[in-house]
Design a protein around this motif. Structure first.
Motif, mmCIF file in Angstrom:
data_model
loop_
_atom_site.group_PDB
_atom_site.id
_atom_site.type_symbol
_atom_site.label_atom_id
_atom_site.label_comp_id
_atom_site.label_asym_id
_atom_site.label_seq_id
_atom_site.Cartn_x
_atom_site.Cartn_y
_atom_site.Cartn_z
ATOM 1 N N ILE A 621 0.840 -1.207 0.000
ATOM 2 C CA ILE A 621 0.000 0.000 0.000
ATOM 3 C C ILE A 621 0.871 1.252 0.000
ATOM 4 C CG2 ILE A 621 -1.789 1.245 1.276
ATOM 5 C CD1 ILE A 621 -2.721 -1.452 2.380
ATOM 6 N N ASP A 622 1.937 1.241 0.804
ATOM 7 C CA ASP A 622 2.831 2.404 0.847
ATOM 8 C C ASP A 622 3.450 2.665 -0.515
ATOM 9 O OD1 ASP A 622 2.268 2.619 3.523
ATOM 10 O OD2 ASP A 622 4.077 1.568 4.192
ATOM 11 N N ASN A 623 3.820 1.613 -1.230
ATOM 12 C CA ASN A 623 4.408 1.799 -2.554
ATOM 13 C C ASN A 623 3.398 2.331 -3.554
ATOM 14 O OD1 ASN A 623 7.373 0.883 -2.953
ATOM 15 N ND2 ASN A 623 6.532 -0.645 -1.541
ATOM 16 N N ILE A 624 2.127 1.994 -3.383
ATOM 17 C CA ILE A 624 1.101 2.560 -4.270
ATOM 18 C C ILE A 624 1.044 4.070 -4.085
ATOM 19 C CG2 ILE A 624 -1.381 2.654 -4.711
ATOM 20 C CD1 ILE A 624 -1.511 -0.311 -4.046
ATOM 21 N N TYR A 625 1.099 4.509 -2.826
ATOM 22 C CA TYR A 625 1.081 5.947 -2.561
ATOM 23 C C TYR A 625 2.370 6.627 -3.033
ATOM 24 C CZ TYR A 625 -3.127 5.960 0.385
ATOM 25 O OH TYR A 625 -4.425 5.891 0.839
ATOM 26 N N MET A 626 3.510 5.932 -2.892
ATOM 27 C CA MET A 626 4.804 6.591 -3.113
ATOM 28 C C MET A 626 5.313 6.494 -4.537
ATOM 29 S SD MET A 626 6.998 5.820 0.395
ATOM 30 C CE MET A 626 6.858 4.038 0.297
ATOM 31 N N HIS A 627 4.656 5.721 -5.422
ATOM 32 C CA HIS A 627 5.283 5.522 -6.727
ATOM 33 C C HIS A 627 5.236 6.780 -7.591
ATOM 34 C CE1 HIS A 627 1.186 4.793 -8.362
ATOM 35 N NE2 HIS A 627 1.728 5.000 -9.556
ATOM 36 N N GLY A 668 11.822 4.062 -4.235
ATOM 37 C CA GLY A 668 12.522 4.931 -5.179
ATOM 38 C C GLY A 668 12.777 4.241 -6.506
ATOM 39 N N ILE A 669 13.143 2.970 -6.454
ATOM 40 C CA ILE A 669 13.390 2.221 -7.690
ATOM 41 C C ILE A 669 12.105 2.079 -8.493
ATOM 42 C CG2 ILE A 669 14.018 -0.058 -8.567
ATOM 43 C CD1 ILE A 669 15.989 -0.270 -6.220
ATOM 44 N N ILE A 670 10.985 1.808 -7.811
ATOM 45 C CA ILE A 670 9.704 1.654 -8.516
ATOM 46 C C ILE A 670 9.293 2.965 -9.169
ATOM 47 C CG2 ILE A 670 7.242 1.208 -8.163
ATOM 48 C CD1 ILE A 670 8.047 -0.788 -5.979
ATOM 49 N N MET A 671 9.512 4.103 -8.500
ATOM 50 C CA MET A 671 9.172 5.390 -9.102
ATOM 51 C C MET A 671 9.949 5.590 -10.402
ATOM 52 S SD MET A 671 9.789 9.273 -7.662
ATOM 53 C CE MET A 671 8.258 9.433 -6.792
ATOM 54 N N LEU A 672 11.249 5.319 -10.380
ATOM 55 C CA LEU A 672 12.044 5.496 -11.595
ATOM 56 C C LEU A 672 11.628 4.499 -12.668
ATOM 57 C CD1 LEU A 672 15.622 6.055 -10.085
ATOM 58 C CD2 LEU A 672 14.061 7.761 -11.038
ATOM 59 N N ALA A 673 11.390 3.244 -12.294
ATOM 60 C CA ALA A 673 10.998 2.238 -13.280
ATOM 61 C C ALA A 673 9.673 2.595 -13.929
ATOM 62 C CB ALA A 673 10.907 0.865 -12.603
ATOM 63 N N ASP A 674 8.733 3.132 -13.157
ATOM 64 C CA ASP A 674 7.421 3.512 -13.695
ATOM 65 C C ASP A 674 7.567 4.605 -14.749
ATOM 66 O OD1 ASP A 674 4.575 3.698 -13.823
ATOM 67 O OD2 ASP A 674 4.694 5.465 -12.525
ATOM 68 N N LYS A 675 8.364 5.617 -14.432
ATOM 69 C CA LYS A 675 8.524 6.730 -15.361
ATOM 70 C C LYS A 675 9.335 6.309 -16.590
ATOM 71 C CE LYS A 675 8.280 10.311 -11.792
ATOM 72 N NZ LYS A 675 7.043 10.927 -12.325
ATOM 73 N N VAL A 676 10.374 5.482 -16.356
ATOM 74 C CA VAL A 676 11.235 5.071 -17.462
ATOM 75 C C VAL A 676 10.479 4.190 -18.441
ATOM 76 C CG1 VAL A 676 13.200 3.585 -18.021
ATOM 77 C CG2 VAL A 676 13.425 5.338 -16.248
ATOM 78 N N ILE A 698 14.996 11.603 -17.046
ATOM 79 C CA ILE A 698 13.980 11.293 -16.031
ATOM 80 C C ILE A 698 14.589 11.348 -14.631
ATOM 81 C CG2 ILE A 698 12.508 9.445 -15.122
ATOM 82 C CD1 ILE A 698 12.022 8.618 -18.044
ATOM 83 N N VAL A 699 15.763 10.761 -14.461
ATOM 84 C CA VAL A 699 16.408 10.778 -13.137
ATOM 85 C C VAL A 699 16.688 12.210 -12.706
ATOM 86 C CG1 VAL A 699 18.503 10.140 -11.888
ATOM 87 C CG2 VAL A 699 17.390 8.474 -13.386
ATOM 88 N N ASN A 700 17.179 13.018 -13.611
ATOM 89 C CA ASN A 700 17.480 14.410 -13.265
ATOM 90 C C ASN A 700 16.214 15.171 -12.880
ATOM 91 O OD1 ASN A 700 20.199 14.041 -13.749
ATOM 92 N ND2 ASN A 700 20.053 14.647 -15.907
ATOM 93 N N SER A 701 15.124 14.929 -13.594
ATOM 94 C CA SER A 701 13.884 15.639 -13.270
ATOM 95 C C SER A 701 13.342 15.221 -11.906
ATOM 96 C CB SER A 701 12.842 15.393 -14.361
ATOM 97 O OG SER A 701 12.462 14.024 -14.397
ATOM 98 N N VAL A 702 13.454 13.918 -11.608
ATOM 99 C CA VAL A 702 12.990 13.441 -10.300
ATOM 100 C C VAL A 702 13.826 14.043 -9.182
ATOM 101 C CG1 VAL A 702 12.810 11.404 -8.833
ATOM 102 C CG2 VAL A 702 11.995 11.311 -11.187
ATOM 103 N N MET A 703 15.139 14.087 -9.371
ATOM 104 C CA MET A 703 16.011 14.657 -8.353
ATOM 105 C C MET A 703 15.768 16.158 -8.210
ATOM 106 S SD MET A 703 17.811 12.097 -7.205
ATOM 107 C CE MET A 703 19.179 12.901 -6.400
#
Length: 792
Positions: A621-627, A668-676, A698-703
């Motif tokens: 559930i936390d990863n659903i909120y944080m992705h 954090g890995i899931i967020m990047l994988a989703d966008k990538v 994408i990594v630069n924009s997230v950071m």
């Protein structure tokens, strides 16, 4: 060398909670470890009848002052009396005789004829003064009248030497009965001898008799002065062997002071005395030592000292482990769970100690009750911490648990080593275990290591002299090793019993994740049917996240499973997401940008609600909120500003996801994988360079957006994640050979079209291959029967 500057970090509420938890756990463990059995209160004395049997509730020591006094007396009695033998005394006395005769002759020099009374008195006085012994005038008169002849002088010296031969004492009855040491004094020389034969010791009277017997040997000598010379020899005899009281007492005091105070250890469960025994001095001494060692007034201080010691130990382990290992979370749930397990460890150790004396006889041999502690399943709790919270927390638990067991088991250092080895072995044995049967195998393996460790401990005790090599000890060793084996096997079953309990409070094990990784889960099947594009996207994201997590040492299984479920909220309104539109009109064209943004954002909220309804673990559930973190929907916000008369009235908060930001490496890995995964689909000609450029952007924009401000991923790990994404995506977008019979299709030129009025059903041949049943030979997947409980 300049020391690094330390910047103070403000304390947060969580910090106060952890400190309070540490204090509570330390006090609870101390309360468990302290022996609360009350000391016996009866006053007993030597000669009393024991009212009841008393056993030692724990190991204690005492000092037997009475025994030391007895040993000191024995040591004093064992010291030989010291006598001093003046071996040169005979020669000194002979010189006196010589000087006496010379003095007598000197007094008579110049006298001729018959001696006057005055001359006789003067000569005897001079002789007696030089001799240093009293000889009556009547005994000396023959010598004076003979004018002290040389023959008389030599006879006196020879008889004196005969009388002073050997050891001469004043009183033979004063000699001690024990051993005797004799110090021989010969001028400046000193030699110490042990007197073996007392027959060689004579008294002064015996020496006088030897002089008389010697006179017989000189019977050839005649004259009235012969008896007078013998009387002079007798008068000159002195004792040459005397008792040295000061030296003897000094040696006896030294021997007594060298007697050490003996510290006697009473083992747990040892009987001090039994009911009805007549109490001896030894009984009473041990009984009073027990009373003094277990004074109830010291218990609060003991609890406080133990609690402080445990607090320092755990805090130090937490700080050190957190500085050298990643993955040591500061979540209150994790810390409190480890604390509960430490209290459980203290309870199990304490129970084994209390039950040891009662259980040991059941084995059938007189084994040491402390060996029962080898069966305590500390290894099981170490496996549990490893499965639930990772390696970092396992290190903290194993060291602290081993220390607790050592404190509970009478400060036994070898027990601490045993539980350290057992815990670390168990934690390593469950690495990469994905089946519950593997837990039992890990427990069995730990049991074997435990048995070997117990055997090595036995040999250490043997070679240190603590244990003796005998048939009896050799028979007991297999029982002790079997207890260690039982502790390991029991640990496996303990883990299987406790895992569901911890899963119920929100912990996620790999076994639970493997169950969720099954794509037949109702939520995933619903996503596959209602939003196939989102489903396919989630599967690809799962592959990307799993590979990246494995490279940086994160929980790859958690990353994959959480990726499967991260977009389940899209199944509520799938047509509003482009991957599910399949060329249909975009529904956002008819919506206000703010409304469109809300629909997109709601897939996070809807997904979390669906996960809660299906009782998915909290980390999912936390990863659903944080992705998506608190990212902004820039497309709709920019559109809203373009449509607004005053762009400043547009609130950016309306276009941001609710968050929170990723707080774990997996999130954090899931967020990047989703966008990538979504962004690389827009690349017209995907190759390594274009894919890498897209990932870097994408990594630069997230950071830059600050989404990783709470994420523990390091820059090095982010770089590794990006490289892993490139490798996986290059495998997905690899080039294939163009086949001749499908060339027109791959180039977008269809040779035949499916009629619009085609009616097709899907039948399965006996061999398992699908057979087209439509009027035009095509397969109609729209007519496939839906899964139970689902709608199209």
């Amino acid at each position: 060398m300049r020391l690094p500057r330390l910047e103070a970090r403000p304390l947060r509420r969580r910090d106060f909670g952890l400190v309070a938890l540490l204090a509570a756990i330390s006090v609870l463990c101390a309360l468990v470890l302290v022996d609360w059995a009350r000391a016996p209160l009866e006053t007993l004395a030597v000669g009393d009848v024991a009212p009841r049997s008393i056993e030692a509730p724990s190991d204690f020591i005492y000092q037997d002052f009475g025994a030391r006094e007895r040993r000191q007396l024995e040591a004093r009695d064992g010291v030989a009396s010291v006598y001093v033998h003046r071996a040169s005394l005979s020669h000194e006395l002979q010189l006196r005789i010589e000087r006496a005769y010379v003095a007598g002759r000197t007094a008579l020099d110049g006298s001729e004829g018959e001696l006057t009374a005055e001359q006789i008195t003067e000569a005897t006085g001079a002789f007696r003064t030089a001799l240093g012994s009293h000889v009556p005038n009547a005994d000396l008169l023959p010598l004076v009248q003979a004018r002290f002849p040389i023959g008389a002088e030599q006879l006196s010296r020879d008889l004196l030497a005969r009388g002073m031969r050997g050891y001469v004492v004043l009183d033979r009855g004063a000699l001690p009965d024990g051993p005797t040491r004799v110090i021989e004094l010969r001028g400046l020389d000193r030699e110490e001898l042990f007197l073996q034969d007392r027959e060689g010791i004579s008294t002064v009277e015996a020496a006088h008799e030897r002089v008389s017997l010697g006179l017989v040997e000189f019977a050839s000598m005649s004259g009235p002065w012969v008896d007078a010379a013998a009387r002079v020899a007798r008068a000159s005899i002195r004792p040459n062997l005397s008792f040295d009281a000061l030296e003897t007492e000094r040696r006896r005091e030294e021997a007594a002071s060298n007697v050490q105070m003996e510290t006697i250890t009473v083992k747990r469960g040892e009987t001090l005395f039994r009911q009805g025994d007549i109490l001896t001095e030894s009984h009473v001494l041990r009984y009073r030592a027990l009373q003094s060692m277990r004074g109830d007034g010291t218990k609060p201080m003991e609890v406080g000292a133990l609690a402080l010691l445990l607090s320092v130990l755990v805090a130090t382990l937490y700080q050190f482990t957190g500085s050298v290992r990643r993955g040591l979370t500061n979540r209150f749930r994790d810390a409190s769970s480890v604390g509960v397990l430490l209290v459980l460890t203290a309870i199990m150790a304490r129970v084994s100690v209390l039950a040891g004396p009662a259980l040991a006889p059941l084995v059938g041999l007189e084994i040491d009750p402390t060996w029962i502690g080898f069966a305590v399943p500390v290894a099981g709790l170490a496996m549990l911490v490893r499965l639930l919270m990772g390696v970092a927390w396992t290190s903290v638990y194993v060291v602290a648990a081993a220390a607790l067991c050592g404190l509970a088991m009478d400060l036994q250092a070898l027990h601490v080593l045993f539980f350290l080895i057992s815990g670390m072995t168990a934690a390593g044995a469950v690495e990469n275990v994905r089946e519950r049967m593997g837990i039992l195998l890990a427990g069995a393996f730990t049991g074997l290591v435990n048995a070997v460790t117990v055997g090595l401990i036995h040999f250490v005790l043997l070679y240190q002299g603590v244990a003796e090599l005998s048939l009896e000890t050799a028979t007991r060793l297999p029982w002790a090793m079997s207890l260690g084996l039982a502790g390991g096997v029991l640990s496996g079953f303990l883990v299987l019993g406790l895992v569901p309990v911890f899963e119920a409070v929100g912990f996620v094990t790999d076994y639970r994740l493997l169950e969720l990784a099954n794509l037949n889960h109702p939520l995933l099947r619903q996503l596959m049917v209602r939003a196939p594009g989102s489903y396919h996207h989630s599967v690809i994201v799962g592959s990307l996240a799993e590979a990246a997590a494995q490279e940086v040492g994160a929980n790859s299984l958690m990353a994959r499973v959480a990726s499967y479920f991260h977009d389940i909220g899209k199944s509520v309104k799938p047509q509003y997401f482009i991957e599910n539109q399949r060329g249909a009109p975009n529904r956002h064209d008819k919506l206000d940008p703010t409304r469109s943004a809300q629909v997109i954002i709601n897939h996070v909220i809807d997904g979390a609600k669906m996960a809660q309804e299906y009782n998915l673990p909290q980390p999912i559930i936390d990863n659903i909120y944080m992705h998506h973190g608190t990212g902004v929907l820039s497309f709709f916000m920019r559109q809203a500003k373009e449509n607004a008369e005053d762009p400043s009235t547009i609130d950016e908060a309306d276009f941001r996801y609710p968050g929170p930001k990723p707080s774990t490496r997996e999130a954090g890995i899931i967020m990047l994988a989703d966008k990538v995964e979504a962004a690389t689909r827009t690349i017209k000609e995907p190759n390594e360079e274009s894919i890498r450029n897209m990932i870097n952007r994408i990594v630069n924009s997230v950071m830059a957006d600050g989404q990783f401000s709470e994420c523990p991923l390091t820059f090095k790990e982010i770089h590794t994640v990006a490289d892993t994404f490139v490798k996986v995506l290059m495998g997905i977008y690899h080039q294939r050979i163009e086949y001749a019979d499908t060339k027109d299709v791959s180039r977008g030129k269809l040779r035949e079209q499916v009629p619009a009025n085609a009616v097709i059903t899907l039948e399965v041949l006996p061999g398992g291959a699908p057979r087209p049943t439509g009027t035009d030979g095509a397969v109609d997947y729209e007519s496939v029967e839906h899964l139970p409980g689902e709608t199209s």
